[in-house]
Design an enzyme around this catalytic site. Structure first.
Site, PDB file in Angstrom:
ATOM      1  CB  CYS A 150      97.480   9.725  25.187  1.00 19.47           C
ATOM      2  SG  CYS A 150      98.545  11.240  24.612  1.00 19.47           S
TER       3      CYS A 150
ATOM      4  CB  CYS B 227      97.934  12.296  28.525  1.00 23.26           C
ATOM      5  SG  CYS B 227      99.576  11.823  27.977  1.00 23.26           S
TER       6      CYS B 227
ATOM      7  CB  CYS C 137     101.721  15.092  26.373  1.00 22.15           C
ATOM      8  SG  CYS C 137     100.583  14.297  25.011  1.00 22.15           S
TER       9      CYS C 137
ATOM     10  CB  CYS D 296     102.355  11.087  24.281  1.00 24.40           C
ATOM     11  SG  CYS D 296     101.967  10.857  25.918  1.00 24.40           S
TER      12      CYS D 296
ATOM     13  CB  CYS E  55     112.261  17.418  14.513  1.00 26.12           C
ATOM     14  SG  CYS E  55     111.912  19.213  13.617  1.00 26.12           S
TER      15      CYS E  55
END
Length: 196
Positions: free
Chosen positions: A162, A113, A110, A159, A182
């Site tokens: 976060c 984070c 990510c 995610c 995607c």
């Protein structure tokens, strides 16, 4: 001679189709489906995720505080595109993302984070213009918000640590899952696997 009322009906129909297409694209860009998304409630307390090393090795399960920041804090950390994609659920233009053509072995984290999200082992060429994966590195690290039109608009993928918007998942992917995650390149950071 052409009947003016038939021409008017034809043109009205064309405008209706164009308007519906524009609406569908807007909904896709904002992560909304024709039916309002049935979101599972956002987790505000601690979350349980699986930690991974940059080599892709599973390090163990941890329970940790969810990462929450103000828009100003995110804007200081992210580029404008990264902010719009991850914090405003926007979508980068197809074939413009830096990771679309990334084929090296590695892990995708990510951008907000550093949570481990995907691995190159599950990446495939979808031809859509966005990095595509048939599964996340582990289901514990992502959240999905489904809607009634899963096949058409896809379920939103975020995610878990976060709440960064990553992209959408569709049911038209390859085996073994039949899914296509995607993702937006702007939401991911690629860590190449060290050759040893």
């Amino acid at each position: 001679m052409t009947n003016p009322s038939n021409r008017r009906t034809f043109l009205t129909g064309l405008l209706g189709i164009a308007g519906a297409g524009a609406l569908a694209w807007t909904l896709h860009r904002k992560g909304a489906g024709p039916a309002a998304a049935e979101a599972s409630p956002k987790i505000t307390g601690p979350v349980t995720i699986v930690k991974f090393g940059d080599d892709g090795k599973r390090l163990g399960t941890v329970t940790t505080a969810k990462i929450v920041k103000s828009d100003d804090e995110w804007k200081k950390q992210l580029t404008p595109l990264q902010f719009e994609v991850t914090r405003r659920a926007d979508t980068e233009r197809a074939f413009t993302g830096a990771l679309n053509n990334e084929h090296a072995p590695g892990i995708y984290r990510c951008i907000c984070c550093d949570n481990a999200l995907f691995t190159s082992d599950a990446k495939f060429e979808s031809g859509t213009g966005w990095p595509s994966f048939w599964a996340p590195i582990t289901k514990e690290n992502v959240s999905q918000k489904s809607n009634a039109s899963f096949s058409i608009m896809g379920a939103e993928v975020s995610c878990k640590l976060c709440d960064a918007h990553l992209g959408h998942v569709f049911d038209d992917g390859p085996r073994p899952t039949g899914l296509r995650y995607c993702m937006n390149s702007a939401a991911l950071r690629f860590i190449p696997r060290n050759k040893t």
